[in-house]
Enzyme design. Structure first.
Site, mmCIF file in Angstrom:
data_model
loop_
_atom_site.group_PDB
_atom_site.id
_atom_site.type_symbol
_atom_site.label_atom_id
_atom_site.label_comp_id
_atom_site.label_asym_id
_atom_site.label_seq_id
_atom_site.Cartn_x
_atom_site.Cartn_y
_atom_site.Cartn_z
ATOM 1 N N GLU A 79 0.788 -1.151 -0.054
ATOM 2 C CA GLU A 79 0.109 -0.069 -0.174
ATOM 3 C C GLU A 79 0.908 1.222 0.010
ATOM 4 O OE1 GLU A 79 -4.352 -0.893 2.149
ATOM 5 O OE2 GLU A 79 -2.415 0.035 3.407
ATOM 6 N N CYS A 80 0.645 2.040 -0.947
ATOM 7 C CA CYS A 80 1.192 3.531 -0.935
ATOM 8 C C CYS A 80 2.949 3.111 -0.735
ATOM 9 C CB CYS A 80 0.772 4.559 0.158
ATOM 10 S SG CYS A 80 0.961 5.934 -0.058
#
Length: 446
Positions: free
Chosen positions: A336-337
């Site tokens: 994520e990210c």
């Protein structure tokens, strides 16, 4: 059945009014009195709950009326209050700031207050005004007459006369003034591009929290504040068997390797707690310490964080990178990210230096070419993966300054729209068992 604890919501009319300082000071001051204080943060925020936990000595959870179904939000509020004498929730931005949505689902702090029966502790930055502050308080009461006001704390008062002028005008409305905090440059938390510097990185944090508590104890009537709290209105916690039906994201595996250090910190507590409640085991490891994911795990999760600040160290962490590649050969890996950036081919730091990353996805990202991406996201998965089967709908958000220099040739991870009706667009990357995107998942959508 044990009665629910009392609670209140620390709110303001804009960011920068002093909500976080007041919240942290309250949590530490009340904990020093021997009270068990549960913390909560309205909306999507990774950093403030970690400060809450240090201040109170108890875990703090997020409550999000847009991304979470009402049942999930109520269950998490119940969990935040379990065993607590008092729950202190910190608002997000301005009290009524949200996105277009059905009533009660805008993401605004006011939604959380209404759903959980929490009275408002309104923090007013009164620098540059005196009696006019009363008009603001009157406006809040007129705009939302259904939201009870526990009272007002005046922040950044300049003198005793200033305090008297503002306080008398507000009390004339029949609203209690519970405290007046003077300007104090010694209780400012350091910041960086995604908000506050993380709790684990803040030097002398306990000393700073004690100064905040001293300030609150000196200038706020804690006894009256405690008396103004009201019982938390929330449903009892659901068991693991019914968790997925009310929006919780199921554990992606029975044993989950999760990166955790200064580069990988953005993982919502309610996800980890929910996975553990299902019986999953979490095995943390540190890429910055050149640790690889535990080979005994069946899935690896790379959370968001600040890899752009540690790109050189991550690129040199051969044990981590080789171990991650070996893991991905036959088991799922999701980023994520910041985790997505590390899974890519390269990451360019703020100085323009490009560092090779894991190369498990084809994307190239840059922190040198910065642009803020911020807001809620509704996504639909385009393939089976750790977050669910094809077609699974999720709610969450993006908040990053990094940009994609080259998306590469991988298939997209999901379709993503925002809260304003923008048509869904392909987002993220997936290749074999590896997937990632800038999207932070909060809950499943119906």
């Amino acid at each position: 059945m044990t009665p629910p604890p009392n609670g209140l919501l620390v709110a303001a009319l804009r960011s920068g009014s002093g909500k976080t300082t007041v919240t942290l000071g309250l949590l530490r001051a009340l904990a020093r009195r021997g009270l068990a204080v549960g913390g909560a943060k309205c909306g999507p925020d990774y950093i403030d709950p970690a400060f809450h936990a240090v201040a109170s000595g108890r875990a703090s959870l997020n409550l999000d009326s847009w991304a979470m179904p009402p049942e999930l939000m109520a269950r998490l509020a119940t969990r935040a209050g379990a065993g607590a004498d008092l729950v202190v929730a910190e608002g997000l931005m301005g009290l009524f700031d949200g996105v277009p949505a059905a009533p009660g689902r805008s993401g605004a702090s006011a939604d959380v207050a209404r759903a959980l029966g929490l009275p408002l502790l309104l923090v007013l930055d009164v620098s540059g005004q005196s009696q006019s502050a009363a008009a603001i308080v009157a406006g809040v009461r007129a705009y939302a007459p259904d939201l009870p006001l526990a009272g007002v704390i005046l922040n950044r008062v300049g003198s005793e006369r200033h305090t008297r002028l503002v306080g008398d005008a507000i009390r004339a409305l029949g609203i209690d003034v519970l405290g007046a905090i003077p300007r104090n440059p010694d209780v400012v938390l350091p910041e960086r591009h995604l908000g506050l510097v993380q709790a684990s990185e803040t030097s002398g944090l306990d000393t700073l929290l004690d100064r905040m508590a001293d300030l609150v104890e000196t200038h706020v009537d804690l006894d009256r504040l405690i008396a103004a709290a009201r019982p938390l209105v929330a449903s009892p916690p659901a068991d693991a068997a019914t968790a997925s039906s009310i929006g919780a994201i199921p554990a992606p595996g029975g044993r989950i390797a999760v990166a955790r250090d200064a580069a990988f910190t953005f993982l919502y507590p309610h996800l980890v707690e929910g996975w553990r409640a299902e019986g999953a085991e979490i095995a943390f490891f540190s890429p910055l310490a050149d640790e690889a994911p535990d080979a005994a795990c069946d899935v690896c999760w790379l959370p968001g964080g600040y890899p752009e600040l540690h790109a050189e160290r991550l690129a040199a962490a051969s044990g981590f990178l080789e171990g991650l590649r070996a893991f991905a050969a036959d088991r799922p890996v999701h980023g994520e990210c910041g985790g997505y950036m590390v899974l890519g081919r390269s990451l360019t730091d703020a100085s323009g230096r490009t560092h090779a990353m894991a190369g498990l996805l084809d994307v190239e990202t840059s922190f040198a070419k910065r642009k803020m991406h911020l807001g809620y996201r509704a996504v639909e998965l385009l393939a089976d993966g750790v977050l669910g089967p094809t077609g699974t709908r999720l709610a969450g958000h993006e908040f990053h300054y990094a940009t994609i220099v080259d998306p590469g040739r991988d298939a997209p991870f999901a379709l993503a729209g925002d809260a304003y009706g923008t048509p869904p667009q392909p987002t993220g990357s997936r290749r074999g068992r590896v997937s990632g995107s800038f999207f932070h998942a909060v809950a499943r959508r119906p």
